[in-house]
Design a protein around this motif. Structure first.
Motif, PDB file in Angstrom:
ATOM      1  N   ALA A  14       1.156 -22.067  -4.457  1.00 51.48           N
ATOM      2  CA  ALA A  14       1.132 -23.465  -4.904  1.00 51.48           C
ATOM      3  C   ALA A  14      -0.120 -23.753  -5.716  1.00 51.48           C
ATOM      4  O   ALA A  14      -0.061 -24.337  -6.805  1.00 51.48           O
ATOM      5  CB  ALA A  14       1.222 -24.403  -3.699  1.00 51.48           C
ATOM      6  N   GLY A  15      -1.269 -23.347  -5.192  1.00 50.32           N
ATOM      7  CA  GLY A  15      -2.520 -23.602  -5.878  1.00 50.32           C
ATOM      8  C   GLY A  15      -2.640 -22.854  -7.181  1.00 50.32           C
ATOM      9  O   GLY A  15      -3.091 -23.398  -8.199  1.00 50.32           O
ATOM     10  N   VAL A  16      -2.230 -21.591  -7.188  1.00 50.19           N
ATOM     11  CA  VAL A  16      -2.319 -20.788  -8.408  1.00 50.19           C
ATOM     12  C   VAL A  16      -1.389 -21.346  -9.482  1.00 50.19           C
ATOM     13  O   VAL A  16      -1.768 -21.450 -10.653  1.00 50.19           O
ATOM     14  CB  VAL A  16      -1.995 -19.313  -8.127  1.00 50.19           C
ATOM     15  CG1 VAL A  16      -1.962 -18.519  -9.424  1.00 50.19           C
ATOM     16  CG2 VAL A  16      -3.026 -18.713  -7.186  1.00 50.19           C
ATOM     17  N   ALA A  17      -0.162 -21.698  -9.096  1.00 47.82           N
ATOM     18  CA  ALA A  17       0.781 -22.252 -10.072  1.00 47.82           C
ATOM     19  C   ALA A  17       0.222 -23.509 -10.712  1.00 47.82           C
ATOM     20  O   ALA A  17       0.293 -23.695 -11.937  1.00 47.82           O
ATOM     21  CB  ALA A  17       2.120 -22.538  -9.402  1.00 47.82           C
ATOM     22  N   CYS A  18      -0.371 -24.369  -9.893  1.00 49.07           N
ATOM     23  CA  CYS A  18      -0.962 -25.597 -10.423  1.00 49.07           C
ATOM     24  C   CYS A  18      -2.131 -25.282 -11.342  1.00 49.07           C
ATOM     25  O   CYS A  18      -2.240 -25.842 -12.440  1.00 49.07           O
ATOM     26  CB  CYS A  18      -1.415 -26.480  -9.257  1.00 49.07           C
ATOM     27  SG  CYS A  18      -2.136 -28.050  -9.785  1.00 49.07           S
ATOM     28  N   ALA A  19      -3.006 -24.375 -10.913  1.00 43.93           N
ATOM     29  CA  ALA A  19      -4.197 -24.062 -11.695  1.00 43.93           C
ATOM     30  C   ALA A  19      -3.837 -23.448 -13.046  1.00 43.93           C
ATOM     31  O   ALA A  19      -4.422 -23.808 -14.082  1.00 43.93           O
ATOM     32  CB  ALA A  19      -5.096 -23.113 -10.901  1.00 43.93           C
ATOM     33  N   ILE A  20      -2.900 -22.506 -13.047  1.00 47.14           N
ATOM     34  CA  ILE A  20      -2.515 -21.872 -14.307  1.00 47.14           C
ATOM     35  C   ILE A  20      -1.927 -22.898 -15.271  1.00 47.14           C
ATOM     36  O   ILE A  20      -2.278 -22.941 -16.459  1.00 47.14           O
ATOM     37  CB  ILE A  20      -1.518 -20.725 -14.062  1.00 47.14           C
ATOM     38  CG1 ILE A  20      -2.202 -19.553 -13.366  1.00 47.14           C
ATOM     39  CG2 ILE A  20      -0.899 -20.254 -15.386  1.00 47.14           C
ATOM     40  CD1 ILE A  20      -1.267 -18.417 -13.005  1.00 47.14           C
ATOM     41  N   LYS A  21      -1.048 -23.745 -14.764  1.00 48.62           N
ATOM     42  CA  LYS A  21      -0.411 -24.734 -15.649  1.00 48.62           C
ATOM     43  C   LYS A  21      -1.449 -25.725 -16.182  1.00 48.62           C
ATOM     44  O   LYS A  21      -1.400 -26.101 -17.361  1.00 48.62           O
ATOM     45  CB  LYS A  21       0.706 -25.462 -14.911  1.00 48.62           C
ATOM     46  CG  LYS A  21       1.511 -26.392 -15.793  1.00 48.62           C
ATOM     47  CD  LYS A  21       2.988 -26.248 -15.549  1.00 48.62           C
ATOM     48  CE  LYS A  21       3.789 -26.921 -16.641  1.00 48.62           C
ATOM     49  NZ  LYS A  21       5.217 -26.614 -16.595  1.00 48.62           N
ATOM     50  N   CYS A  22      -2.388 -26.136 -15.337  1.00 55.04           N
ATOM     51  CA  CYS A  22      -3.442 -27.040 -15.802  1.00 55.04           C
ATOM     52  C   CYS A  22      -4.277 -26.384 -16.895  1.00 55.04           C
ATOM     53  O   CYS A  22      -4.582 -27.004 -17.922  1.00 55.04           O
ATOM     54  CB  CYS A  22      -4.339 -27.443 -14.629  1.00 55.04           C
ATOM     55  SG  CYS A  22      -3.612 -28.659 -13.505  1.00 55.04           S
ATOM     56  N   ALA A  23      -4.653 -25.121 -16.678  1.00 60.76           N
ATOM     57  CA  ALA A  23      -5.462 -24.415 -17.685  1.00 60.76           C
ATOM     58  C   ALA A  23      -4.699 -24.249 -18.986  1.00 60.76           C
ATOM     59  O   ALA A  23      -5.272 -24.392 -20.080  1.00 60.76           O
ATOM     60  CB  ALA A  23      -5.888 -23.056 -17.128  1.00 60.76           C
ATOM     61  N   LYS A  24      -3.406 -23.953 -18.900  1.00 53.81           N
ATOM     62  CA  LYS A  24      -2.591 -23.790 -20.110  1.00 53.81           C
ATOM     63  C   LYS A  24      -2.482 -25.098 -20.887  1.00 53.81           C
ATOM     64  O   LYS A  24      -2.279 -25.089 -22.101  1.00 53.81           O
ATOM     65  CB  LYS A  24      -1.194 -23.273 -19.736  1.00 53.81           C
ATOM     66  CG  LYS A  24      -1.173 -21.800 -19.331  1.00 53.81           C
ATOM     67  CD  LYS A  24       0.152 -21.408 -18.697  1.00 53.81           C
ATOM     68  CE  LYS A  24       1.287 -21.309 -19.681  1.00 53.81           C
ATOM     69  NZ  LYS A  24       1.218 -20.088 -20.506  1.00 53.81           N
ATOM     70  N   MET A  25      -2.624 -26.240 -20.184  1.00 52.52           N
ATOM     71  CA  MET A  25      -2.560 -27.543 -20.843  1.00 52.52           C
ATOM     72  C   MET A  25      -3.932 -27.999 -21.338  1.00 52.52           C
ATOM     73  O   MET A  25      -4.069 -29.100 -21.858  1.00 52.52           O
ATOM     74  CB  MET A  25      -1.960 -28.583 -19.895  1.00 52.52           C
ATOM     75  CG  MET A  25      -0.490 -28.350 -19.602  1.00 52.52           C
ATOM     76  SD  MET A  25       0.322 -29.698 -18.672  1.00 52.52           S
ATOM     77  CE  MET A  25      -0.570 -29.634 -17.118  1.00 52.52           C
ATOM     78  N   GLY A  26      -4.939 -27.154 -21.153  1.00 53.50           N
ATOM     79  CA  GLY A  26      -6.246 -27.458 -21.718  1.00 53.50           C
ATOM     80  C   GLY A  26      -7.254 -28.058 -20.760  1.00 53.50           C
ATOM     81  O   GLY A  26      -8.376 -28.389 -21.176  1.00 53.50           O
ATOM     82  N   GLU A 291       7.140 -24.956  -7.187  1.00 51.83           N
ATOM     83  CA  GLU A 291       7.689 -26.203  -7.733  1.00 51.83           C
ATOM     84  C   GLU A 291       6.726 -27.367  -7.552  1.00 51.83           C
ATOM     85  O   GLU A 291       6.512 -28.162  -8.477  1.00 51.83           O
ATOM     86  CB  GLU A 291       9.027 -26.511  -7.065  1.00 51.83           C
ATOM     87  CG  GLU A 291      10.170 -25.635  -7.526  1.00 51.83           C
ATOM     88  CD  GLU A 291      11.511 -26.160  -7.070  1.00 51.83           C
ATOM     89  OE1 GLU A 291      12.115 -26.986  -7.786  1.00 51.83           O
ATOM     90  OE2 GLU A 291      11.963 -25.753  -5.985  1.00 51.83           O
ATOM     91  N   SER A 292       6.157 -27.506  -6.360  1.00 53.87           N
ATOM     92  CA  SER A 292       5.242 -28.628  -6.128  1.00 53.87           C
ATOM     93  C   SER A 292       3.943 -28.437  -6.903  1.00 53.87           C
ATOM     94  O   SER A 292       3.360 -29.405  -7.414  1.00 53.87           O
ATOM     95  CB  SER A 292       4.962 -28.790  -4.631  1.00 53.87           C
ATOM     96  OG  SER A 292       4.396 -27.623  -4.062  1.00 53.87           O
ATOM     97  N   GLY A 293       3.475 -27.191  -7.016  1.00 57.75           N
ATOM     98  CA  GLY A 293       2.250 -26.933  -7.763  1.00 57.75           C
ATOM     99  C   GLY A 293       2.373 -27.256  -9.240  1.00 57.75           C
ATOM    100  O   GLY A 293       1.490 -27.887  -9.835  1.00 57.75           O
ATOM    101  N   THR A 294       3.484 -26.842  -9.855  1.00 65.22           N
ATOM    102  CA  THR A 294       3.670 -27.148 -11.280  1.00 65.22           C
ATOM    103  C   THR A 294       3.937 -28.634 -11.489  1.00 65.22           C
ATOM    104  O   THR A 294       3.523 -29.199 -12.507  1.00 65.22           O
ATOM    105  CB  THR A 294       4.814 -26.313 -11.874  1.00 65.22           C
ATOM    106  OG1 THR A 294       6.011 -26.505 -11.108  1.00 65.22           O
ATOM    107  CG2 THR A 294       4.456 -24.833 -11.872  1.00 65.22           C
ATOM    108  N   ALA A 295       4.602 -29.290 -10.523  1.00 69.29           N
ATOM    109  CA  ALA A 295       4.824 -30.739 -10.620  1.00 69.29           C
ATOM    110  C   ALA A 295       3.497 -31.484 -10.586  1.00 69.29           C
ATOM    111  O   ALA A 295       3.309 -32.481 -11.303  1.00 69.29           O
ATOM    112  CB  ALA A 295       5.726 -31.214  -9.491  1.00 69.29           C
ATOM    113  N   ALA A 296       2.564 -31.006  -9.775  1.00 66.85           N
ATOM    114  CA  ALA A 296       1.245 -31.633  -9.723  1.00 66.85           C
ATOM    115  C   ALA A 296       0.528 -31.500 -11.060  1.00 66.85           C
ATOM    116  O   ALA A 296      -0.088 -32.460 -11.552  1.00 66.85           O
ATOM    117  CB  ALA A 296       0.416 -31.009  -8.605  1.00 66.85           C
TER     118      ALA A 296
END
Length: 356
Positions: A14-26, A291-296
């Motif tokens: 969950a944490g990794v999915a959120c972190a990667i998506k946040c970094a990819k968004m800048g 799913e919850s990590g990327t939604a965050a």
């Protein structure tokens, strides 16, 4: 003082999915993992194939061969209270069989390659809400202070981030006892789910993995005589599958959420087990974690663009997930062996043409 746009506490899926998506968004993103590399995670390591699709669609990642167990794919085989003769494998249904420690380590290394500031031995201690949320973190034994506009609690079923937000909340949990056995039996490449209230309190399972068998079950009471239930489960496997256990390698215990918690407060949200995103019927949480990590992460982007608090946006994006879990909790809490029998009969009659 270290300053980030987003700080994610907890280096699981969950944490990794959120972190990667946040970094990819800048976003300037930090991922805090209290343990070291290759941390042990007690888990069956079985997840639906949609997890692969989520990783590819949401993060552009492809699960490598190195994190897959043997066998790589499993069917889903239900054993109802009346026994194996009235059970069977779901039609056209497939699950991914993971080496969980390797899977988690691969994800964290992917976070590093996507410009996430990944910190090991970083133990979250305290959170103070504000325009810039302030976190106290002990890194390699030394206390440091971090600031972040957004904080994501991905630190598991006994989340410290959640405790800071809601100090009076008492999580309802399910304990899972899992034994790893050398042995042999009439098992095929299936994830075997044992649904029999006289044998195990909630569900039991058998997972063939890398030449061994994972045998486990879940229970809510912490005072239960788990050894007597394990003995009954092993006896059932002997009678139904001619299982001959030769040597137990390890016995492991873990806790998973058995209720949905609050979603968050202001610009702090909870994902994965910290937010109760775990299927109470099967204990599966990897897919829901991602799913919850990327939604965050998506909610953080909208929050920044609209200059509004994160939590209401996140709540709207995970509404479907929460509705699904609420229905599953109602279903599980109402189960008896008669309903388990009817459930298996109904499931085995489905074609599952969309599950590939």
């Amino acid at each position: 003082m270290r300053r980030f746009d987003v700080i994610v506490v907890g280096g699981g899926p969950a944490g990794v999915a959120c972190a990667i998506k946040c970094a990819k968004m800048g976003f300037k993103t930090a991922l805090l993992e209290k343990s070291t590399r290759y941390r042990k995670k007690v888990c069956g390591g079985v997840t639906p194939t949609v997890t692969k699709d989520l990783l590819e669609l949401e993060l552009g990642l492809c699960i490598p061969q190195s994190v897959l167990s043997v066998p790589e794919r499993l069917g889903l085989f239900y054993v109802p209270p009346s026994g194996k003769r009235n059970g069977g494998a779901m039609k056209n249904y497939s699950l991914i069989n993971l080496r969980r420690v390797a899977f988690d380590e691969w994800l964290r290394e992917e976070a590093r390659t996507h410009n996430v500031d990944l910190l090991y031995r970083a133990e979250f201690i305290e959170l103070k809400l504000g325009k810039y949320n302030m976190l106290k973190v002990r890194i390699n034994g030394i206390m440091e202070v971090f600031e972040a506009t957004y904080v994501v609690g991905a630190d598991g079923v006994f989340s410290k981030v959640r405790s800071c937000l809601f100090p009076n909340y008492k999580p309802r949990t399910l304990a899972v006892v899992q034994e790893v056995w050398d042995g042999e039996g009439d098992f095929e490449d299936n994830f075997y789910v044992i649904l029999n209230g006289k044998i195990v309190p909630t569900y039991g399972y058998v997972i063939p993995k890398d030449g061994k068998f994972l045998v486990g079950f879940g229970f809510e009471s912490r005072t239960i005589d788990f050894q007597s239930y394990m003995k009954k489960l092993l006896n059932l496997l002997r009678d139904e599958f001619s299982f001959k256990p030769v040597r137990m390698n390890t016995r492991e215990t873990a806790y998973i959420p058995f209720a949905i918690s609050s979603t968050g407060l202001e610009n702090v949200v909870l994902v994965g087990d910290a937010g109760g995103f775990c299927n109470p019927f099967s204990g599966e949480g990897i897919r829901l974690a991602i799913e919850s990590g990327t939604a965050a992460a998506e909610s953080i982007k909208i929050s920044q663009e609209e200059n509004t608090n994160l939590t209401p946006i996140y709540e709207s994006r995970i509404e479907g997930l929460r509705e699904f879990l609420l229905k599953m909790h109602m279903f599980v809490n109402d189960l008896d062996d008669e309903k388990r029998e009817a459930f298996v009969k109904k499931e085995l009659s489905r074609l599952n043409v969309f599950d590939k």
